[in-house]
Design a protein around this motif. Structure first.
Motif, PDB file in Angstrom:
ATOM      1  N   ALA A 122      -8.782   0.254   0.421  1.00  0.00           N
ATOM      2  CA  ALA A 122      -7.556  -0.320  -0.143  1.00  0.00           C
ATOM      3  C   ALA A 122      -7.310  -1.725   0.399  1.00  0.00           C
ATOM      4  O   ALA A 122      -6.855  -2.621  -0.326  1.00  0.00           O
ATOM      5  N   GLY A 123      -7.630  -1.950   1.676  1.00  0.00           N
ATOM      6  CA  GLY A 123      -7.411  -3.254   2.290  1.00  0.00           C
ATOM      7  C   GLY A 123      -8.289  -4.356   1.746  1.00  0.00           C
ATOM      8  O   GLY A 123      -8.059  -5.535   2.028  1.00  0.00           O
TER       9      GLY A 123
ATOM     10  N   ARG B 116      -6.337  -6.883  -2.506  1.00  0.00           N
ATOM     11  CA  ARG B 116      -4.976  -7.357  -2.291  1.00  0.00           C
ATOM     12  C   ARG B 116      -4.525  -8.369  -3.341  1.00  0.00           C
ATOM     13  O   ARG B 116      -3.453  -8.956  -3.210  1.00  0.00           O
TER      14      ARG B 116
ATOM     15  N   CYS C 214       1.344   3.166  -3.198  1.00  0.00           N
ATOM     16  CA  CYS C 214       0.183   3.765  -3.861  1.00  0.00           C
ATOM     17  C   CYS C 214       0.158   5.275  -3.624  1.00  0.00           C
ATOM     18  O   CYS C 214       0.484   5.748  -2.531  1.00  0.00           O
TER      19      CYS C 214
ATOM     20  N   GLN D 179      -1.038  -5.476  -7.126  1.00  0.00           N
ATOM     21  CA  GLN D 179      -0.694  -4.080  -6.865  1.00  0.00           C
ATOM     22  C   GLN D 179      -1.576  -3.148  -7.689  1.00  0.00           C
ATOM     23  O   GLN D 179      -1.978  -2.076  -7.228  1.00  0.00           O
TER      24      GLN D 179
ATOM     25  N   CYS E  34      -4.904  -2.608  -5.960  1.00  0.00           N
ATOM     26  CA  CYS E  34      -4.749  -1.699  -4.826  1.00  0.00           C
ATOM     27  C   CYS E  34      -4.557  -0.264  -5.309  1.00  0.00           C
ATOM     28  O   CYS E  34      -5.150   0.678  -4.764  1.00  0.00           O
ATOM     29  N   ASN E  35      -3.735  -0.085  -6.346  1.00  0.00           N
ATOM     30  CA  ASN E  35      -3.496   1.255  -6.894  1.00  0.00           C
ATOM     31  C   ASN E  35      -4.803   1.922  -7.322  1.00  0.00           C
ATOM     32  O   ASN E  35      -4.987   3.132  -7.141  1.00  0.00           O
TER      33      ASN E  35
ATOM     34  N   ARG F 117       0.820  -1.211   0.000  1.00  0.00           N
ATOM     35  CA  ARG F 117       0.000   0.000   0.000  1.00  0.00           C
ATOM     36  C   ARG F 117       0.854   1.261   0.000  1.00  0.00           C
ATOM     37  O   ARG F 117       0.449   2.290  -0.548  1.00  0.00           O
TER      38      ARG F 117
END
Length: 253
Positions: free
Chosen positions: A158-159, A162, A126, A165, A168-169, A123
């Protein structure tokens, strides 16, 4: 005893001001001979909001999600809350409010497998960034939040993303943000609510989450109701008065 599946829905409305709280309530009806109230209880309680639930006996079997079905179909299999300015991301779906520069709603589908810890996802790599799919006339920008006193609050957490990447971005697109008070709300109670939704995947096969802002009226001294809210920066990003989070939980693990 026959296999039981659990379906439920829960609603939370949280005030945007610091210190506003929420509570978890859960009710149940008799399931296949199990005693009334077996699952009932209050898991935690503070002030000024509500989370309600129900449960019912489901069909005998729960069909697994077809991995070949597009991700947007998996996320939105129960339908779209509305069709205003919808954008499908890699792992969530958003309806964007071009007037207020925040989402109308964001929908996610959580499972234990998709939430498993992934060492390839960091994270800290990001960055909050503008959404190029939104016309520049209707975007929010980082400068709108600068020195405003408000956090850029995730609607799709965001969590919750997963798997890669890239997933998450995408939660750091500013179109996925709404202004939230930081201490006491975004970094505390809202974060706890996001964590609670993830914990549901320990008990349920599929957790569907819909999140968004609210602009609720307030009665003033003249006895009339008004909807008033602050706006931030040159793009006039609207500060919601409240937020909601609805979950549809499906299938005991």
């Amino acid at each position: 005893m026959s296999r039981l599946l659990h379906y439920g829905s829960r609603l939370a409305a949280l005030g945007a001001a610091a210190g506003t709280g929420w509570w978890f309530g859960f009710t149940s009806r008799e399931l296949d001979g199990l005693p009334e109230g077996l699952f009932s209880g209050v898991f935690g309680k503070v002030s000024a909001a509500a989370l309600q639930g129900y449960s019912m006996q489901a069909p005998a079997e729960l069909a697994p999600l077809d991995p070949d079905v597009p991700r947007v179909t998996q996320i939105m299999q129960y339908g779209f809350p509305s069709l205003n300015n919808v954008r499908a991301r890699a792992d969530y779906v958003i309806s964007y409010d071009a007037r207020n520069r925040v989402p109308y709603w964001v929908c996610e589908h959580l499972t234990a497998d998709r939430l498993a810890k992934n060492p390839d996802v960091d994270r800290s790599k990001c960055d909050f960034h503008e959404d190029p799919s939104i016309h520049e006339y209707f975007r929010s920008e980082n400068k709108d939040y600068k020195s405003s006193g408000f956090d850029r609050g995730h609607m799709a957490a965001a969590g919750n993303h997963r798997l890669s990447q890239f997933d998450c971005n995408q939660t750091f697109l500013l179109s996925n943000m709404a202004p939230q008070v930081g201490k006491g709300f975004n970094r505390d109670k809202w974060n706890e609510l996001e964590s609670y939704c993830r914990k549901l995947t320990r008990s349920y096969a599929n957790v569907y989450v819909c999140t968004g802002p609210l602009y609720l009226p307030r009665q003033e001294e003249d006895g009339k109701l008004y909807v008033k809210y602050q706006v931030l920066g040159p793009n006039h990003v609207a500060v919601p008065t409240h937020f909601f989070k609805v979950t549809n939980i499906q299938g005991w693990c």
